[in-house]
Design an enzyme around this catalytic site. Structure first.
Site, PDB file in Angstrom:
ATOM      1  N   HIS A   1      -3.130  16.357   0.210  1.00 21.44           N
ATOM      2  CA  HIS A   1      -3.147  16.030   1.640  1.00 21.44           C
ATOM      3  C   HIS A   1      -3.629  14.612   1.961  1.00 21.44           C
ATOM      4  CE1 HIS A   1      -7.385  16.817   1.051  1.00 21.44           C
ATOM      5  NE2 HIS A   1      -7.656  16.350   2.246  1.00 21.44           N
TER       6      HIS A   1
HETATM    7  N1  UDP Z   1      -9.232  25.334   0.716  1.00 22.42           N
HETATM    8  C1  UDP Z   1      -8.974  26.524   1.402  1.00 22.42           C
HETATM    9  N2  UDP Z   1      -7.669  26.923   1.539  1.00 22.42           N
HETATM   10  C2  UDP Z   1      -6.627  26.221   1.031  1.00 22.42           C
HETATM   11  C3  UDP Z   1      -6.895  25.000   0.348  1.00 22.42           C
HETATM   12  C4  UDP Z   1      -8.205  24.585   0.220  1.00 22.42           C
HETATM   13  O1  UDP Z   1      -9.893  27.191   1.868  1.00 22.42           O
HETATM   14  O2  UDP Z   1      -5.475  26.647   1.182  1.00 22.42           O
HETATM   15  C5  UDP Z   1     -10.620  24.896   0.594  1.00 22.42           C
HETATM   16  C6  UDP Z   1     -11.054  24.403  -0.760  1.00 22.42           C
HETATM   17  O3  UDP Z   1     -11.483  25.461  -1.571  1.00 22.42           O
HETATM   18  C7  UDP Z   1     -12.164  23.435  -0.428  1.00 22.42           C
HETATM   19  C8  UDP Z   1     -11.721  22.862   0.893  1.00 22.42           C
HETATM   20  O4  UDP Z   1     -10.770  23.763   1.446  1.00 22.42           O
HETATM   21  O5  UDP Z   1     -13.390  24.092  -0.226  1.00 22.42           O
HETATM   22  C9  UDP Z   1     -11.111  21.501   0.704  1.00 22.42           C
HETATM   23  O6  UDP Z   1     -10.657  21.043   1.922  1.00 22.42           O
HETATM   24  P1  UDP Z   1      -9.753  19.752   2.067  1.00 22.42           P
HETATM   25  O7  UDP Z   1      -8.851  19.679   0.894  1.00 22.42           O
HETATM   26  O8  UDP Z   1      -9.171  19.837   3.427  1.00 22.42           O
HETATM   27  O9  UDP Z   1     -10.792  18.581   2.154  1.00 22.42           O
HETATM   28  P2  UDP Z   1     -11.662  17.697   1.181  1.00 22.42           P
HETATM   29  O10 UDP Z   1     -12.359  18.576   0.205  1.00 22.42           O
HETATM   30  O11 UDP Z   1     -10.749  16.717   0.535  1.00 22.42           O
HETATM   31  O12 UDP Z   1     -12.607  17.034   2.106  1.00 22.42           O
END
Ligand code: UDP
Length: 362
Positions: free
Chosen positions: A198
């Site tokens: 993403h």
């Molecule tokens: N996650 C979730 N459902 C999904 C994909 C990811 O709950 O379909 C969770 C994942 O386990 C992690 C978080 O969302 O805890 C990551 O979020 P994101 O990728 O939006 O953000 P980042 O970690 O890059 O800030």
């Protein structure tokens, strides 16, 4: 506590559980697509007060100014002993600025991370929040050293671990439910990969996005792709829908279901920050598709950083001797601490508040 995205809700949940009715939660609505956060909100421990706003869907500057304004209004109306923000989002920066403007002690949870990549807005957010925070709760010793190197006073830093460990422990389904999640998608343990993509560097550039999707699609095993709304939008704009044919595309998953998918996967492919941490608790390998990371702690053990064109080759490396990798990773402790993080953060917050007079409600 101020937040506005899925990962912040996930990682603040252990602190909400700890502070219970003493906590108020301000959700700015930076993530405004309900598929991303409504399930997480449903599972959250109920705070004393909940304020929900809708600042999402506009440019970053407008989002920041609107979020500062709404948090400022909540602080003026209700006061607070301290404001807690988590991570590196626009909402976290807005919460920090509003706390600062109101003279309320500011706590940065997950402080001290550095990618040293100035092209990432998140890097600027982290640096700004760390430098105005009264208390920086750092997950690892490396994070503490990052702050000391920038001149942050040692008294403002508490080494606490990362709340992700408790968040994951609380949300991970039992083995029957994990199996049920895999069954729903027709998957077998170790027989598939799961991918999340993403970040702007991968999805806002047509060529990078196409490379990532093609590299995933030609892997020799099923690839489950919970599709982030931002990525879905770009795929439609760039006319890349046909590349998805080789992938098992699913909606963004509820957190427990996603953890079940990650735990059963032979390998995880991701550009997410939080997932790099979670694999160290789940003991699964991750191929990180990014040009830089603010989480080098897992490099060389649970994860490797690759450019989009190296994705396929790196996954193949992990697919070679899956049981061997599993056994090896199972022995490596997570660098992000244990289930004591929220307690350590709460103790540090209580010490901070005891030394700073609470803002009186007008
Ligand atoms: N996650 C979730 N459902 C999904 C994909 C990811 O709950 O379909 C969770 C994942 O386990 C992690 C978080 O969302 O805890 C990551 O979020 P994101 O990728 O939006 O953000 P980042 O970690 O890059 O800030």
């Amino acid at each position: 506590m101020v937040c506005g995205t899925r990962p912040e809700l996930i990682k603040l949940a252990p602190l909400l559980r700890h502070f219970g009715q003493d906590a108020a939660l301000v959700y700015t609505g930076q993530h405004y697509d309900r598929s991303m956060y409504s399930q997480i909100l449903d599972d959250l421990p109920e705070p004393g007060r909940f304020h929900e706003f809708a600042v999402g869907g506009v440019g970053r500057g407008a989002q920041l100014s609107q979020a500062v304004r709404v948090v400022d209004e909540v602080l003026r109306a209700f006061g607070a002993g301290a404001v807690l923000v988590q991570g590196d989002t626009t909402s976290a920066l807005a919460g920090a600025l509003a706390a600062n403007a109101n003279g309320v002690p500011l706590v940065h949870v997950e402080a001290g991370l550095r990618s040293h990549d100035r092209a990432m807005p998140e890097e600027h957010n982290r640096v700004m929040i760390d430098h105005i925070a009264d208390l920086c709760c750092v997950p690892t010793e490396l994070n503490r050293r990052n702050l000391l190197a920038e001149g942050v006073a040692a008294e403002r830093i508490a080494l606490t671990g990362n709340t992700v460990v408790e968040a994951l422990d609380a949300a991970l389904p039992d083995s029957d439910e994990q199996q049920a999640v895999l069954d729903r998608h027709g998957l077998a343990v170790d027989g598939y990969a799961v991918a999340t993509i993403h970040r702007p560097e991968n999805v806002d550039d047509r060529s990078n996005l196409e490379t990532v999707l093609r590299e995933l699609a030609r892997l020799p095993l099923p690839v489950v792709l919970p599709l982030h709304p931002r990525t879905a939008k770009r795929i439609a704009e760039f006319g890349l829908g046909h590349v998805l044919a080789g992938l098992t595309v699913v909606e963004p998953q509820a957190y427990p279901a996603f953890l079940a998918l990650a735990r059963g996967a032979a390998v995880v492919v991701s550009d997410s920050g939080g997932i790099q941490e979670e694999v160290s608790v789940l003991k699964r390998p991750v191929v990180v598709v990014r040009r830089s990371t603010e989480r080098p702690e897992i490099e060389g053990t649970f994860g490797t950083l690759v450019t989009p064109d190296r994705l396929h080759a790196e996954v193949l490396h992990w697919l070679h001797d899956i049981p061997g990798h599993r056994t090896r990773l199972a022995r490596i402790p997570s660098p992000y601490g244990d289930n004591s993080t929220s307690k350590l953060i709460a103790m540090a917050v209580e010490r901070l508040v005891a030394h700073a007079p609470a803002l009186a409600a007008p």
